[in-house]
Design a protein around this motif. Structure first.
Motif, PDB file in Angstrom:
ATOM      1  N   ASN A 152       0.896  -1.311   0.067  1.00 12.23           N
ATOM      2  CA  ASN A 152       0.099  -0.069  -0.061  1.00 12.23           C
ATOM      3  C   ASN A 152       0.944   1.032  -0.187  1.00 12.23           C
ATOM      4  OD1 ASN A 152      -1.705   2.124   0.539  1.00 12.23           O
ATOM      5  ND2 ASN A 152      -2.903   1.060   1.878  1.00 12.23           N
ATOM      6  N   GLN A 153       0.718   2.116  -1.136  1.00 16.21           N
ATOM      7  CA  GLN A 153       1.783   3.265  -1.380  1.00 16.21           C
ATOM      8  C   GLN A 153       1.218   4.423  -0.471  1.00 16.21           C
ATOM      9  OE1 GLN A 153       4.885   3.308  -2.345  1.00 16.21           O
ATOM     10  NE2 GLN A 153       5.159   1.023  -2.489  1.00 16.21           N
ATOM     11  N   ASN A 154      -0.115   4.301  -0.053  1.00 15.22           N
ATOM     12  CA  ASN A 154      -0.919   5.269   0.487  1.00 15.22           C
ATOM     13  C   ASN A 154      -1.291   6.356  -0.714  1.00 15.22           C
ATOM     14  OD1 ASN A 154      -1.249   4.541   3.196  1.00 15.22           O
ATOM     15  ND2 ASN A 154       1.002   5.016   3.366  1.00 15.22           N
ATOM     16  N   VAL A 155      -1.523   5.865  -1.821  1.00 10.19           N
ATOM     17  CA  VAL A 155      -1.802   6.669  -3.072  1.00 10.19           C
ATOM     18  C   VAL A 155      -3.490   7.349  -2.806  1.00 10.19           C
ATOM     19  CG1 VAL A 155      -2.148   6.565  -5.621  1.00 10.19           C
ATOM     20  CG2 VAL A 155      -0.514   5.346  -4.542  1.00 10.19           C
ATOM     21  N   THR A 156      -3.536   8.323  -3.110  1.00 14.14           N
ATOM     22  CA  THR A 156      -5.130   8.830  -2.776  1.00 14.14           C
ATOM     23  C   THR A 156      -6.035   8.502  -4.345  1.00 14.14           C
ATOM     24  OG1 THR A 156      -4.604  10.837  -4.049  1.00 14.14           O
ATOM     25  CG2 THR A 156      -4.252  11.092  -1.719  1.00 14.14           C
ATOM     26  N   GLU A 157      -7.065   8.707  -4.185  1.00 13.10           N
ATOM     27  CA  GLU A 157      -7.930   8.218  -5.320  1.00 13.10           C
ATOM     28  C   GLU A 157      -7.517   9.059  -6.405  1.00 13.10           C
ATOM     29  OE1 GLU A 157     -12.212   7.459  -4.815  1.00 13.10           O
ATOM     30  OE2 GLU A 157     -11.846   7.202  -2.567  1.00 13.10           O
ATOM     31  N   SER A 158      -7.544  10.545  -6.382  1.00 12.69           N
ATOM     32  CA  SER A 158      -6.933  11.274  -7.337  1.00 12.69           C
ATOM     33  C   SER A 158      -5.701  11.011  -7.999  1.00 12.69           C
ATOM     34  CB  SER A 158      -7.216  12.715  -6.891  1.00 12.69           C
ATOM     35  OG  SER A 158      -6.280  13.131  -6.084  1.00 12.69           O
ATOM     36  N   ASP A 159      -4.706  10.310  -7.244  1.00 12.31           N
ATOM     37  CA  ASP A 159      -3.447  10.012  -7.899  1.00 12.31           C
ATOM     38  C   ASP A 159      -3.659   8.822  -8.548  1.00 12.31           C
ATOM     39  OD1 ASP A 159      -2.229  12.208  -6.875  1.00 12.31           O
ATOM     40  OD2 ASP A 159      -1.357  11.296  -5.049  1.00 12.31           O
ATOM     41  N   ALA A 160      -4.542   7.966  -7.914  1.00 11.38           N
ATOM     42  CA  ALA A 160      -4.825   6.738  -8.529  1.00 11.38           C
ATOM     43  C   ALA A 160      -5.472   6.929  -9.899  1.00 11.38           C
ATOM     44  CB  ALA A 160      -5.845   5.719  -7.808  1.00 11.38           C
ATOM     45  N   ARG A 161      -6.394   7.822 -10.019  1.00 13.49           N
ATOM     46  CA  ARG A 161      -6.965   8.221 -11.295  1.00 13.49           C
ATOM     47  C   ARG A 161      -5.998   8.696 -12.108  1.00 13.49           C
ATOM     48  NH1 ARG A 161      -8.234   8.626 -15.565  1.00 13.49           N
ATOM     49  NH2 ARG A 161     -10.221   9.180 -16.500  1.00 13.49           N
ATOM     50  N   ALA A 162      -5.007   9.538 -11.858  1.00 12.51           N
ATOM     51  CA  ALA A 162      -3.942   9.852 -12.802  1.00 12.51           C
ATOM     52  C   ALA A 162      -2.893   8.732 -13.153  1.00 12.51           C
ATOM     53  CB  ALA A 162      -3.092  11.108 -12.055  1.00 12.51           C
ATOM     54  N   ILE A 163      -2.677   7.924 -12.285  1.00  7.21           N
ATOM     55  CA  ILE A 163      -2.088   6.616 -12.589  1.00  7.21           C
ATOM     56  C   ILE A 163      -2.786   5.857 -13.419  1.00  7.21           C
ATOM     57  CG2 ILE A 163      -1.335   4.176 -11.954  1.00  7.21           C
ATOM     58  CD1 ILE A 163      -0.472   5.701  -9.217  1.00  7.21           C
ATOM     59  N   LEU A 164      -3.959   5.748 -13.724  1.00 12.99           N
ATOM     60  CA  LEU A 164      -5.109   5.126 -14.579  1.00 12.99           C
ATOM     61  C   LEU A 164      -4.738   5.645 -15.999  1.00 12.99           C
ATOM     62  CD1 LEU A 164      -7.284   3.090 -15.363  1.00 12.99           C
ATOM     63  CD2 LEU A 164      -8.654   4.828 -14.541  1.00 12.99           C
ATOM     64  N   GLU A 165      -4.919   6.789 -15.796  1.00 13.64           N
ATOM     65  CA  GLU A 165      -4.874   7.504 -17.122  1.00 13.64           C
ATOM     66  C   GLU A 165      -3.336   7.246 -17.805  1.00 13.64           C
ATOM     67  OE1 GLU A 165      -7.014  10.044 -20.034  1.00 13.64           O
ATOM     68  OE2 GLU A 165      -7.623   8.787 -18.300  1.00 13.64           O
ATOM     69  N   TYR A 166      -2.318   7.359 -16.971  1.00 12.74           N
ATOM     70  CA  TYR A 166      -1.061   7.053 -17.705  1.00 12.74           C
ATOM     71  C   TYR A 166      -1.193   5.524 -18.041  1.00 12.74           C
ATOM     72  CZ  TYR A 166       3.959   6.136 -17.689  1.00 12.74           C
ATOM     73  OH  TYR A 166       5.325   5.919 -18.128  1.00 12.74           O
ATOM     74  N   LEU A 167      -1.682   4.557 -17.350  1.00  9.74           N
ATOM     75  CA  LEU A 167      -1.827   3.362 -17.937  1.00  9.74           C
ATOM     76  C   LEU A 167      -2.412   3.115 -19.097  1.00  9.74           C
ATOM     77  CD1 LEU A 167      -2.188   1.389 -14.546  1.00  9.74           C
ATOM     78  CD2 LEU A 167      -0.046   1.393 -15.883  1.00  9.74           C
TER      79      LEU A 167
END
Length: 174
Positions: A152-167
């Motif tokens: 668990n990298q303590n990623v926020t939902e908004s950061d996870a959304r940004a990672i999703l967009e990068y993927l």
């Protein structure tokens, strides 16, 4: 009866023997519960099992995984600003275990992940990896395959959304 008790006490000379007798008596008495008590406690256990089974079934049925993310709106086009932000987060938190190719490092390679999984599942795995590997059937299989719990990298939902967009951006290049 008093004579038998005295005889038992006299044979127990060491504290270790006394502990063994106490444990044996406790086991004997705990096994002598009434059938009515057993019946009364069974429904609670069954209800808990049913709730867990239902939660796992629901996670398997909708493909969203287990966690706070219930709905993600993704456009047909890649949001370049969001993907750039996601790349920076990914580079800082994810590259030690994941590559954007099919190659496994510690965790699986992520090429094509947005084609195999729903956006909600991906984001829930990023923000809620422990619960996902306990309750989500797909995440359980990944844990069994890779033998490593995602940190668990303590990623926020908004950061996870940004990672999703990068993927998504990475998968659109293939």
């Amino acid at each position: 009866m008093k004579k038998q008790f005295s005889s038992i006490v006299n044979t127990i000379k060491s504290p270790l023997r006394m502990q063994v007798v106490v444990i044996m008596c406790a086991a004997l008495f705990s096994g002598c519960s009434s059938e009515q008590k057993e019946t009364a406690s069974k429904p609670e256990y069954t209800l808990h099992e049913d709730a867990v089974a239902e939660a796992e079934k629901e996670a398997a049925d909708n493909g969203f995984g287990v966690g706070p993310v219930k709905n993600v709106e993704v456009g047909t086009e890649i949001d370049q600003a969001l993907a750039t932000s996601g790349k920076a987060i990914f580079d800082g938190k994810c590259t030690a275990c994941h590559q954007l190719s099919d190659q496994k490092v510690v965790g699986p390679g992520l090429a094509g992940v947005t084609e195999r999984r729903k956006p909600e599942w991906i984001m829930n795995m990023i923000v809620n990896p422990e619960e996902m590997t306990k309750k989500d059937p797909t995440a359980k299989k990944l844990l069994a395959e890779h033998l490593t719990q995602m940190t668990n990298q303590n990623v926020t939902e908004s950061d996870a959304r940004a990672i999703l967009e990068y993927l998504r951006q990475n998968d659109s290049k293939s």
